[in-house]
Enzyme design. Structure first.
Site, mmCIF file in Angstrom:
data_model
loop_
_atom_site.group_PDB
_atom_site.id
_atom_site.type_symbol
_atom_site.label_atom_id
_atom_site.label_comp_id
_atom_site.label_asym_id
_atom_site.label_seq_id
_atom_site.Cartn_x
_atom_site.Cartn_y
_atom_site.Cartn_z
ATOM 1 N N SER A 170 -53.151 -66.960 28.997
ATOM 2 C CA SER A 170 -52.928 -67.085 27.454
ATOM 3 C C SER A 170 -52.282 -67.764 26.774
ATOM 4 O O SER A 170 -52.192 -68.925 26.228
ATOM 5 C CB SER A 170 -52.551 -65.869 26.465
ATOM 6 O OG SER A 170 -53.209 -64.713 26.994
ATOM 7 N N HIS A 217 -59.347 -61.479 29.889
ATOM 8 C CA HIS A 217 -59.180 -60.542 30.211
ATOM 9 C C HIS A 217 -60.374 -59.755 29.999
ATOM 10 O O HIS A 217 -60.594 -58.658 30.791
ATOM 11 C CB HIS A 217 -58.705 -60.680 28.818
ATOM 12 C CG HIS A 217 -57.255 -60.844 28.999
ATOM 13 N ND1 HIS A 217 -56.133 -61.809 27.856
ATOM 14 C CD2 HIS A 217 -56.107 -60.391 29.332
ATOM 15 C CE1 HIS A 217 -55.356 -62.073 28.109
ATOM 16 N NE2 HIS A 217 -54.944 -61.399 29.094
ATOM 17 N N LYS A 241 -41.255 -60.972 25.675
ATOM 18 C CA LYS A 241 -41.917 -62.653 25.438
ATOM 19 C C LYS A 241 -42.316 -62.946 24.061
ATOM 20 O O LYS A 241 -42.840 -64.442 24.676
ATOM 21 C CB LYS A 241 -43.440 -62.339 26.141
ATOM 22 C CG LYS A 241 -44.128 -62.194 27.722
ATOM 23 C CD LYS A 241 -44.752 -62.643 27.979
ATOM 24 C CE LYS A 241 -44.819 -62.345 29.226
ATOM 25 N NZ LYS A 241 -46.894 -62.115 30.680
HETATM 26 O O1 PNS Z 1 -49.814 -59.106 30.337
HETATM 27 P P1 PNS Z 1 -49.047 -58.972 30.875
HETATM 28 O O2 PNS Z 1 -47.497 -60.425 29.777
HETATM 29 O O3 PNS Z 1 -49.186 -59.643 32.104
HETATM 30 O O4 PNS Z 1 -48.834 -58.145 31.013
HETATM 31 C C1 PNS Z 1 -47.019 -56.939 31.261
HETATM 32 C C2 PNS Z 1 -47.379 -55.294 31.004
HETATM 33 C C3 PNS Z 1 -47.249 -55.591 29.291
HETATM 34 C C4 PNS Z 1 -48.840 -54.897 31.717
HETATM 35 C C5 PNS Z 1 -46.072 -54.583 31.640
HETATM 36 O O5 PNS Z 1 -44.724 -56.137 30.601
HETATM 37 C C6 PNS Z 1 -46.034 -53.539 31.053
HETATM 38 O O6 PNS Z 1 -46.361 -52.914 31.355
HETATM 39 N N1 PNS Z 1 -44.702 -53.731 29.603
HETATM 40 C C7 PNS Z 1 -44.845 -51.976 29.231
HETATM 41 C C8 PNS Z 1 -43.483 -51.143 29.757
HETATM 42 C C9 PNS Z 1 -42.704 -51.121 31.048
HETATM 43 O O7 PNS Z 1 -43.436 -50.113 31.107
HETATM 44 N N2 PNS Z 1 -42.010 -51.828 32.086
HETATM 45 C C10 PNS Z 1 -42.013 -51.936 33.195
HETATM 46 C C11 PNS Z 1 -42.866 -52.775 34.365
HETATM 47 S S1 PNS Z 1 -42.574 -51.867 35.590
#
Ligand code: PNS
Length: 161
Positions: free
Chosen positions: A132, A17, A41
């Site tokens: 992670s 990151h 998660k």
């Molecule tokens: O580090 P990660 O867990 O891969 O991040 C995923 C994240 C947080 C970027 C994604 O789950 C997200 O954008 N969540 C917010 C809710 C949202 O907008 N969902 C629609 C995504 S298409």
């Protein structure tokens, strides 16, 4: 002012990151690290802990270039981006296995908000395989995580197990 947003779970923030953050700082005038509350998660660390860890790790960045800050968010990422004036989402791309998920997410976000673009930064050689999830597993099993996270994060991880 070009404002980028780098979203993720950051559970916890890794050297991978940090590599993406450093490089994104070269592209934007302002970079918001968006720490997600809702991510389906069951994170190890609370949102407050994850945000605090990101803040600790980025304290040394952006002094000469981009303004950089960390914020927690809940709800849709594209709404949070819009509310913060960001029109570019940054995601790091590691091995090929990331691609399908990232591609799908970028398209869903584009359908929701065509005014917001996603760009991908390829992970650098040394961080290509850091995740992670595996860092937590290695820490839980007592392995050496010093190549994957900072000493500060390693200490906080070890104290969980
Ligand atoms: O580090 P990660 O867990 O891969 O991040 C995923 C994240 C947080 C970027 C994604 O789950 C997200 O954008 N969540 C917010 C809710 C949202 O907008 N969902 C629609 C995504 S298409």
């Amino acid at each position: 002012m070009k404002i980028g947003i780098y979203p993720g779970s950051f559970d916890p923030i890794t050297n991978g990151h940090k590599d993406v953050i450093k490089r994104a700082c070269l592209i934007f005038d302002r970079l918001i690290i968006a720490v997600a509350l809702d991510n389906n998660k069951s994170p190890l660390f609370s949102i407050e802990q994850r945000l605090a860890m990101v803040e600790q790790e980025i304290a040394e960045y952006g002094k000469d270039g981009a303004i950089i800050e960390a914020k927690a968010f809940s709800g849709l990422l594209v709404k949070f981006a819009r509310d913060n004036g960001a029109d570019i989402i940054v995601r790091g791309l590691r091995a090929i296995s990331d691609f399908e998920y990232e591609f799908q997410m970028s398209h869903m976000n584009y359908k929701l908000a065509p005014d917001i673009q996603t760009i991908f930064l390829p992970a650098s050689d040394s961080t290509q395989f850091i995740s992670s999830r595996f860092v937590k597993e290695i820490a839980r099993l007592g392995g050496d995580i010093s190549n994957f996270v900072s000493p500060n994060i390693a200490t906080q991880l070890k104290s969980c197990f």
